[in-house]
Scaffold this motif. Sequence first.
Motif, short mmCIF file in Angstrom:
data_model
loop_
_atom_site.label_atom_id
_atom_site.label_comp_id
_atom_site.label_asym_id
_atom_site.label_seq_id
_atom_site.Cartn_x
_atom_site.Cartn_y
_atom_site.Cartn_z
N LEU A 201 0.00 -6.68 1.67
CA LEU A 201 1.18 -6.66 2.52
C LEU A 201 2.01 -5.39 2.38
O LEU A 201 2.49 -4.83 3.36
CB LEU A 201 2.07 -7.87 2.23
CG LEU A 201 1.58 -9.24 2.70
CD1 LEU A 201 2.55 -10.33 2.26
CD2 LEU A 201 1.39 -9.27 4.20
N ILE A 202 2.20 -4.92 1.18
CA ILE A 202 3.19 -3.88 0.92
C ILE A 202 2.83 -2.55 1.58
O ILE A 202 3.67 -1.92 2.23
CB ILE A 202 3.43 -3.69 -0.59
CG1 ILE A 202 4.43 -2.56 -0.85
CG2 ILE A 202 2.14 -3.48 -1.36
CD1 ILE A 202 5.79 -2.76 -0.24
N ASN A 203 1.58 -2.12 1.45
CA ASN A 203 1.23 -0.80 1.99
C ASN A 203 1.25 -0.75 3.52
O ASN A 203 1.74 0.22 4.10
CB ASN A 203 -0.12 -0.35 1.43
CG ASN A 203 -0.04 0.01 -0.04
OD1 ASN A 203 1.00 0.44 -0.53
ND2 ASN A 203 -1.13 -0.19 -0.76
N PRO A 204 0.74 -1.77 4.23
CA PRO A 204 0.89 -1.75 5.68
C PRO A 204 2.35 -1.80 6.12
O PRO A 204 2.73 -1.11 7.09
CB PRO A 204 0.14 -3.02 6.13
CG PRO A 204 -0.86 -3.24 5.05
CD PRO A 204 -0.18 -2.84 3.79
N PHE A 205 3.16 -2.58 5.44
CA PHE A 205 4.59 -2.65 5.76
C PHE A 205 5.21 -1.26 5.64
O PHE A 205 5.94 -0.80 6.54
CB PHE A 205 5.28 -3.63 4.80
CG PHE A 205 6.74 -3.89 5.08
CD1 PHE A 205 7.11 -4.88 5.96
CD2 PHE A 205 7.73 -3.14 4.45
CE1 PHE A 205 8.46 -5.15 6.22
CE2 PHE A 205 9.06 -3.38 4.71
CZ PHE A 205 9.44 -4.39 5.59
N ALA A 206 4.91 -0.57 4.55
CA ALA A 206 5.46 0.77 4.34
C ALA A 206 4.92 1.76 5.36
O ALA A 206 5.66 2.63 5.85
CB ALA A 206 5.13 1.24 2.92
N GLN A 207 3.64 1.65 5.70
CA GLN A 207 3.06 2.60 6.65
C GLN A 207 3.66 2.43 8.04
O GLN A 207 3.89 3.42 8.75
CB GLN A 207 1.54 2.45 6.70
CG GLN A 207 0.87 3.42 7.67
CD GLN A 207 -0.60 3.62 7.40
OE1 GLN A 207 -1.01 3.83 6.26
NE2 GLN A 207 -1.41 3.55 8.45
#
Length: 614
Positions: free
Chosen positions: A106-112
């Motif tokens: 979840l975290i990396n797509p959210f940040a991207q």
Amino acid sequence: MKLKFKNAAFLVLAIGAMIITPSCKKFLDFETPSSSSEDVVFESTTYTNSAIIGVYNKMIGDNGYGSRISTLFGVTADDFRTSGSYGSADRRGLSMYGASTDNSDLINPFAQLYAGIERANICIKYIPVSKIYTSGSATEQATMKRYYGEALALRAQFYYELIRNWGDVPQRFTPAAFAETLFPGNADRDGTYDQIIADLKIAEDLVPWRSEILEYGSFRFTKGAIKGLRARIALARGGYSLRSATRTMSRNADYLKFYQIAKDECKDIMDNRGQHDLNPVYENIFKTLHGTRLDDAHELMFEVAAFGSNASTDSKLGYYNGIRFNAASTYGTGGGGLNAIPTYFYEFDQTKDCRRDVTLGIFEITATSKKSINTLNNFTDAKFRKSWTSFDGKSSSQNFAINWPILRFADVLLMYAEADNEIGNGPSALAIKSLGEVQKRAYAGFTDLPIIPTDKAGFFDAIVKERLLEFGGEGVRKYDLIRWNLISSKFAETRVKLQQLIDGTGAYTNVPNYVYSKESTYNLTPSVAEVASMDLYGGVPNVVLFSPGLNSSTAPTGYTVKNWRKSLSTDNQITSISTGFAYYFEANKKELFPYPKTVLNENTNMTQNFGYIN
């Protein structure tokens, strides 16, 4: 001002730029300016184009539509789920609606997605105030307006993805350097939707139709794609969603206003068939995503380009998902990350609908490079296939340069039909014709098409079914069910169907317990012929898979027994905490993902979505 300059330079120095033509995707060398000032960046069409490419680049890669957003976020629905057993902190947690706040996917797509918004915000701020935008030559002004429109469309796509997965996400429509706070709280999604719907109206008037900018192909936004995106977002704005305040699924009283926007936008696209139309061959849409362009009708209106053989700008489509290839085969490793819900196979017409064999990985490729039928609980998605690329077992790459489809003309037809039916309290002749066009393509070569209902409820049900069959494996179905407020009831319906399939009752009375197969040559022929040529005892799949057969666990001489219904059990399909269908779904709680714990730790102004513990 130093921060402002750094932000402007950030896009120009963005990783890689690409030139896009109707037939290829490749890197484009571009000149880096000697100064990082926006006065340099946005006073050149070349540098501005590089900045826009920097925004597009935030769509692709492992944390974009190259893997996680495309193949994880849109499952499970009543078409596909991820393979394997549940873990709250990995991809199966997403698929089974039991993701924890520390889920690693979840975290990396959210940040991207937010990185893409920031890049778009910089372009949107500086392009309209540049000298070449306001007083350059006619060509310069037209080019800069086009780039401005693309930036607005890209920002809208990023926000749409965030909202449909997390709901009331923080919003910021200015670059970080000019924001009142770097830590905004949750924003009401309706306001964000209204802003991007308005932005897309501006964008569609600035960006030309596809035929006017041929070098864009379907890899960059053109007028038709922007109109289609606006229609899609309008239907989401007018549809149901899980509301933070009431903690229930609801839609606003003015929803028809947004259905009208969707209807109008789709009609404009439909009135320009020279720009976009249905590809006459369903399978060729997806082969086109693999490199060889077989879409002269330009049904693919917008796709995310994958290139570069790396985790940042390429995709793992066909490696993670798609038809399963044994590592020892001449093709090398590929596929298997998604499994079909076993009942999905039987949603298609038994003999006429060509989409079934394109959409479902009924067979796998063995170590001997031949095809062999899968067991019923081990079907994969099939619109992504390593064998449709130039990669084989000699390559160790996990990136096959397969694009992800965002919008197709078939979706425009079905969105129009849906909106028209809702607004008119029943379908018009054009709505019926639009649905019929999609069905006619699916039933290629057959004249006895499904009967289309003419009452509102019946027509809506037909749309619900048609979208299930048309868009399987494209990450569409889950979000359709949510905006229709059907996700809970369809999940319950699917569990009933699964139990009937396990028991061999109802519509599944004649489904066999076992099938008997031999490995057969993988011909790489069109999918319907490929499936039909599998070597099964008793005849062709369209007969064998719909007949009780021998009902023996011992195979006839020369054949291997494969469990069909016997591969299914109430435990492994329904009640298992590890593999049960959408086991952790809770209505009015799990329609949205949890915000990643690290995001809430960094931004204490945000509130976690209901139903999750920080």
